[in-house]
Write an enzyme that holds these catalytic residues in place. Structure first.
Site, PDB file in Angstrom:
ATOM      1  N   GLU A 115       0.599  -1.128   0.109  1.00 12.55           N
ATOM      2  CA  GLU A 115       0.103   0.158   0.106  1.00 12.55           C
ATOM      3  C   GLU A 115       0.512   1.333  -0.042  1.00 12.55           C
ATOM      4  O   GLU A 115       0.644   2.015  -0.723  1.00 12.55           O
ATOM      5  CB  GLU A 115      -0.955  -0.036   1.299  1.00 12.55           C
ATOM      6  N   PRO A 164      14.022 -15.517 -15.885  1.00 15.48           N
ATOM      7  CA  PRO A 164      13.336 -16.373 -14.759  1.00 15.48           C
ATOM      8  C   PRO A 164      12.999 -15.623 -13.302  1.00 15.48           C
ATOM      9  O   PRO A 164      13.709 -14.655 -13.045  1.00 15.48           O
ATOM     10  CB  PRO A 164      14.598 -17.342 -14.556  1.00 15.48           C
ATOM     11  N   ARG A 165      12.032 -16.056 -12.910  1.00 18.19           N
ATOM     12  CA  ARG A 165      11.355 -15.308 -11.662  1.00 18.19           C
ATOM     13  C   ARG A 165      12.262 -15.527 -10.385  1.00 18.19           C
ATOM     14  O   ARG A 165      12.679 -14.688  -9.655  1.00 18.19           O
ATOM     15  CB  ARG A 165      10.076 -16.079 -11.262  1.00 18.19           C
ATOM     16  N   GLY A 178      16.560  -6.543 -10.347  1.00 17.78           N
ATOM     17  CA  GLY A 178      16.259  -4.863 -10.589  1.00 17.78           C
ATOM     18  C   GLY A 178      16.253  -4.337 -11.846  1.00 17.78           C
ATOM     19  O   GLY A 178      16.289  -3.149 -12.158  1.00 17.78           O
ATOM     20  N   GLU A 179      16.535  -5.030 -13.069  1.00 20.03           N
ATOM     21  CA  GLU A 179      16.609  -4.484 -14.246  1.00 20.03           C
ATOM     22  C   GLU A 179      15.397  -5.017 -15.166  1.00 20.03           C
ATOM     23  O   GLU A 179      15.337  -4.954 -16.270  1.00 20.03           O
ATOM     24  CB  GLU A 179      17.752  -5.278 -14.936  1.00 20.03           C
ATOM     25  N   PRO A 202       0.220  -7.575 -15.787  1.00 23.56           N
ATOM     26  CA  PRO A 202       0.382  -7.409 -17.222  1.00 23.56           C
ATOM     27  C   PRO A 202       0.761  -5.810 -17.407  1.00 23.56           C
ATOM     28  O   PRO A 202       1.196  -5.426 -18.521  1.00 23.56           O
ATOM     29  CB  PRO A 202      -0.819  -7.531 -17.897  1.00 23.56           C
ATOM     30  N   GLU A 237       3.260  -3.816 -15.961  1.00 24.19           N
ATOM     31  CA  GLU A 237       4.755  -3.332 -16.351  1.00 24.19           C
ATOM     32  C   GLU A 237       4.858  -3.329 -17.708  1.00 24.19           C
ATOM     33  O   GLU A 237       5.522  -2.457 -18.232  1.00 24.19           O
ATOM     34  CB  GLU A 237       5.567  -4.104 -15.427  1.00 24.19           C
TER      35      GLU A 237
END
Length: 396
Positions: free
Chosen positions: A50, A245-246, A285-286, A311, A313
């Site tokens: 938040e 990859p996540r 971070g990229e 979706p 980003e």
């Protein structure tokens, strides 16, 4: 009366513990606030999500007002401090804690992010004549049913609200049914989308049109994507591939998988960039860079049962968005995009054909990306408009 009586008793007990309590617990009792200028804006969000969603709003408000931000959790507190504002933990909803907090802060306006409504806090602010505003409000059907059984609590709280900006039509209808005055409604806004909506996308071009990003992929997805890419290359379809990859612990595993498919990747960790024919984005971070480089983005977690990832980003960068059938985490968002022709659902069987069609039609890519970005901007709402309205509440 029952709620107030119970919280009054709880407040007495909590105060008895205050002398031996830790700093965080004392803060939840409204004690130990730093010296603060009176007459500022109190902005509250439950936790990290938040507070982070309100970053654009907070930045705009700070240009005009003193702002003090609270959260219910230490991590939310840290998130607020990272935004460069004075911050602390919110008081517990006992009459004593709320009173001590407000005695110290003396706010001119109270803003709540999303759905943090508390009876004692609401009543205390009203007694002191402090206008109350809720921004980005949302209310699920389940929560609405629970509140409906507590009409004596929810209806007075909603009746005291000066203004409410709701995320979606369904939440708006539920809040109105529970007692929110129509006159309190502001234009709808989704604070979490405001920051992406401020992104300026890179223009379309031939390099972007040839680049496919598999974003935030999970185990089981990379093989499906690599099979589709291999099939396209066998047909002579030119393309670049970025796989992100996540989870970092899977970087080496995915590298081996790509090599086994005849697509050994250049690795970002070794200095490679988006112009590599096949890139493993093994960095942190990229992600904005990879969205900006790609004309087509397949959102991960959607070809396997992980619920899908955002979706918005890729929409911020005007990517043509593809997604699998598993999008429960963002079901409403994908339904909106799909219904407007701003995203394309795919299956394992159709992935290669859809990719081939988009790679062969750059204009279609651009059209899909533009539609997705337009929906993002509309859904986010106008932060400057909200700030202007808040300014009138704070100064009126």
């Amino acid at each position: 009366m029952i709620y107030r009586s119970l919280t009054q008793i709880a407040g007495v007990g909590a105060r008895l513990l205050a002398p031996v309590a830790g700093e965080n617990f004392r803060a939840r009792l409204g004690l130990g606030l730093p010296a603060l200028p009176a007459g500022g804006i109190w902005l509250h969000g439950a936790s990290v999500g938040e507070i982070a969603s309100a970053a654009t709003l907070i930045a705009g408000l700070r240009e005009r007002h003193e702002v003090f931000v609270t959260a219910n959790t230490p991590t939310g507190w840290d998130t607020a401090l990272a935004l460069g504002v004075r911050a602390g933990l919110a008081p517990l909803d006992t009459p004593q804690a709320v009173a001590a907090f407000l005695d110290r802060l003396k706010p001119r306006l109270a803003i709540t992010i999303e759905n943090e409504l508390w009876p004692n806090r609401s009543a205390a602010l009203a007694r002191r004549g402090v206008p109350q505003v809720v921004l980005g409000a949302r209310l699920s059907q389940r929560s609405a049913q629970r509140w409906a059984r507590l009409d004596g609590l929810i209806r007075p709280m909603l009746g005291r609200l000066k203004a409410v900006s709701v995320q979606d039509y369904a939440s708006e209808a539920r809040l109105l049914a529970l007692g929110l005055p129509h006159a309190a409604l502001l234009p709808r806004a989704n604070l979490k989308l405001m920051a992406p909506a401020q992104t300026m996308p890179l223009p379309p071009g031939p390099e972007r049109a040839l680049t496919v990003l598999a974003a935030s992929t999970h185990a089981g997805e990379e093989a499906l994507i690599l099979d589709a890419v291999t099939a396209l290359r066998a047909r002579g379809v030119p393309l670049r591939l970025i796989v992100a990859p996540r989870h970092p612990q899977r970087f080496d595993e995915v590298t081996a998988l790509m090599a086994a498919r005849g697509l050994p990747p250049a690795r970002r960790s070794a200095g490679a960039g988006p112009k590599a024919p096949v890139l493993l984005a093994d960095s942190m971070g990229e992600m904005p860079q990879w969205y900006a480089a790609a004309g087509i983005c397949l959102t991960g977690g959607s070809l396997v049962e992980k619920g899908g990832h955002t979706p918005w980003e890729p929409a911020a960068q005007s990517c043509a968005i593809l997604h699998g059938p598993h999008v429960a985490n963002f079901a409403g968002d994908y339904a909106t995009l799909d219904g407007a022709g701003a995203a394309v659902p795919v299956t394992t069987a159709t992935l290669a054909d859809v990719l081939g069609r988009l790679l062969g039609q750059p204009q279609l890519q651009t059209s899909l990306g533009a539609k997705a970005r337009a929906i993002l901007i509309e859904s986010a709402g106008d932060p400057s408009q909200l700030i202007e309205m808040i300014d009138t509440f704070a100064t009126g």
